[in-house]
Design an enzyme around this catalytic site. Structure first.
Site, PDB file in Angstrom:
ATOM      1  N   SER A 146      35.050  37.449  39.730  1.00 22.27           N
ATOM      2  CA  SER A 146      35.560  36.153  40.475  1.00 22.27           C
ATOM      3  C   SER A 146      34.453  35.914  41.660  1.00 22.27           C
ATOM      4  O   SER A 146      34.236  34.546  42.119  1.00 22.27           O
ATOM      5  CB  SER A 146      36.942  36.303  41.226  1.00 22.27           C
ATOM      6  OG  SER A 146      38.007  36.652  40.129  1.00 22.27           O
ATOM      7  N   LYS A 194      50.168  40.692  41.952  1.00 23.06           N
ATOM      8  CA  LYS A 194      50.654  39.444  41.958  1.00 23.06           C
ATOM      9  C   LYS A 194      52.158  39.198  42.193  1.00 23.06           C
ATOM     10  O   LYS A 194      52.544  38.372  42.242  1.00 23.06           O
ATOM     11  CB  LYS A 194      50.373  38.989  40.286  1.00 23.06           C
ATOM     12  CG  LYS A 194      48.888  38.616  40.087  1.00 23.06           C
ATOM     13  CD  LYS A 194      48.648  38.285  38.728  1.00 23.06           C
ATOM     14  CE  LYS A 194      47.094  38.009  38.389  1.00 23.06           C
ATOM     15  NZ  LYS A 194      46.989  37.317  37.072  1.00 23.06           N
ATOM     16  N   GLY A 213      51.868  40.479  36.013  1.00 24.71           N
ATOM     17  CA  GLY A 213      51.959  39.234  36.309  1.00 24.71           C
ATOM     18  C   GLY A 213      51.675  38.196  35.338  1.00 24.71           C
ATOM     19  O   GLY A 213      52.063  36.906  35.450  1.00 24.71           O
TER      20      GLY A 213
END
Length: 360
Positions: free
Chosen positions: A98, A147, A217
């Site tokens: 990310s 999450k 999640g």
């Protein structure tokens, strides 16, 4: 220079604030992967320089980044007191790409923002969220194992978060903590695109059976989306209690993990990390059960062509890889963080180049 071991995320804040308060120029570092943010954010808090190793394979201290990573991913030389901080919060953190694609997007738009990896153990999440203001964190991507737990720290949430019970994005606006779930929309958009568009996808999916592997999640987000599209969802997870809870929440079925291959689903959606680098020889589902009409969606993005995807293609199945979903959810996060549409083609090219260079 002061170096200590970073034992929890609060240690990073103490070190960075010590740099800021120091009457003399000071370099302060928390070692370990928990402490990596201090190396990236040192300049924002007033350190004259930071430390890096000359090559990522020659790390001289735990949590240290290479000179190339500091310059090409985090653009350390551009970080200053006005730089806005974003990041991903996870445990473990080392697998995530990310920072690469979010920082690529920030540079594409020439924004004074940096996206940082925060390793936050499960027991430290609540305190970390409470400290985000002092670190000047404006937004977070949230992944395993946080999450669901992060929802408790939100002041507001969109309809998807309320329906799913998990969030993968938090935006900080003053005292507000706004929660979003870009996983859900990215997963459904990727599936619909592969099936020829939303209307055609709805016709092909309605009344069919989907087997969702993983009840965390992401599994929740996917099950929520598939049920809303009229599919009969069955969930399997190594933790049978977690699968039961998901099934109860969405009024669908669950089966024991050991019985998952007793089904022959129309759609198989892998929401587990099975097959992720470096365990690339693993698959969550045996190939001989797959029919040519089965749609196989693997959320793992590194590698893009997992063993599950390769074997599914060998059975003439329609396959959807995790790269498409990863880029789509990241583009939605960029929109929330900057107000601009994420540069999807650039982000897709960047992620494929990064995972293509990996040595498996």
């Amino acid at each position: 220079k002061i170096s200590t071991m970073g034992n929890n995320p609060a240690d990073n804040l103490r070190m960075l604030e010590l740099i800021r308060r120091s009457e003399k120029p000071m370099v302060g570092i928390c070692m370990g992967d928990v402490g990596t943010p201090t190396r990236i954010l040192a300049g924002k808090f007033g350190a004259p320089f930071t430390y890096a190793t000359f090559h990522h394979e020659r790390v001289l201290a735990p949590g240290q980044l290479s000179f190339q990573q500091m310059n090409e991913i985090y653009h350390y030389d551009r970080i200053n007191a006005d730089t806005e901080v974003y990041g991903v919060v996870a445990d473990p953190i080392g697998h995530t790409l990310s920072p690469l694609i979010h920082n690529t997007a920030f540079r594409h738009f020439d924004l004074n923002k940096v996206y940082v990896p925060f390793r936050v153990p499960r027991e430290d999440l609540s305190r970390f969220i409470d400290l985000t203001g002092r670190l000047d964190i404006r937004g977070l991507s949230v992944t395993i194992p946080h999450k669901e737990e992060v929802v408790k720290k939100l002041t507001e949430a969109d309809a998807a978060v309320a329906g799913i019970g998990s969030a993968n994005t938090v935006v900080f606006d003053g005292k507000k903590r706004l929660g979003y779930n870009t996983d859900y929309r990215a997963a459904m958009e990727s599936l619909e695109a592969a099936l020829g568009g939303r209307d055609e996808a709805l016709q092909k999916l309605r009344g069919k059976t989907a087997l969702v592997l993983g009840a965390g999640g992401l599994g929740k987000a996917v099950a929520y989306g598939l049920i809303r599209r009229g599919m009969n969802v069955v969930v399997a997870d190594g933790d049978s209690q977690q699968a039961l809870l998901l099934a109860k929440r969405f009024d669908c079925r669950s089966i024991e993990w050991s019985l998952r291959q007793s089904l022959s689903p129309d759609l198989l959606f892998n929401c587990t990390p099975i097959g992720m680098h470096p365990n690339v020889d693993e698959t969550p589902f045996e190939k001989h059960i797959l029919r040519p009409t089965t749609i196989v969606f693997d959320a793992v993005y590194n590698p893009e062509n997992t063993l599950l995807v390769k074997e599914a293609r060998g059975r003439n199945c329609l396959t959807i890889t995790g790269v498409e979903m990863f880029v789509r959810q990241a583009c939605r996060q960029i929109k929330l963080f900057t107000g601009r549409d994420g540069p999807a083609d650039l982000m897709r090219e960047t992620i494929r180049r990064a995972i293509g260079a990996a040595k498996y």
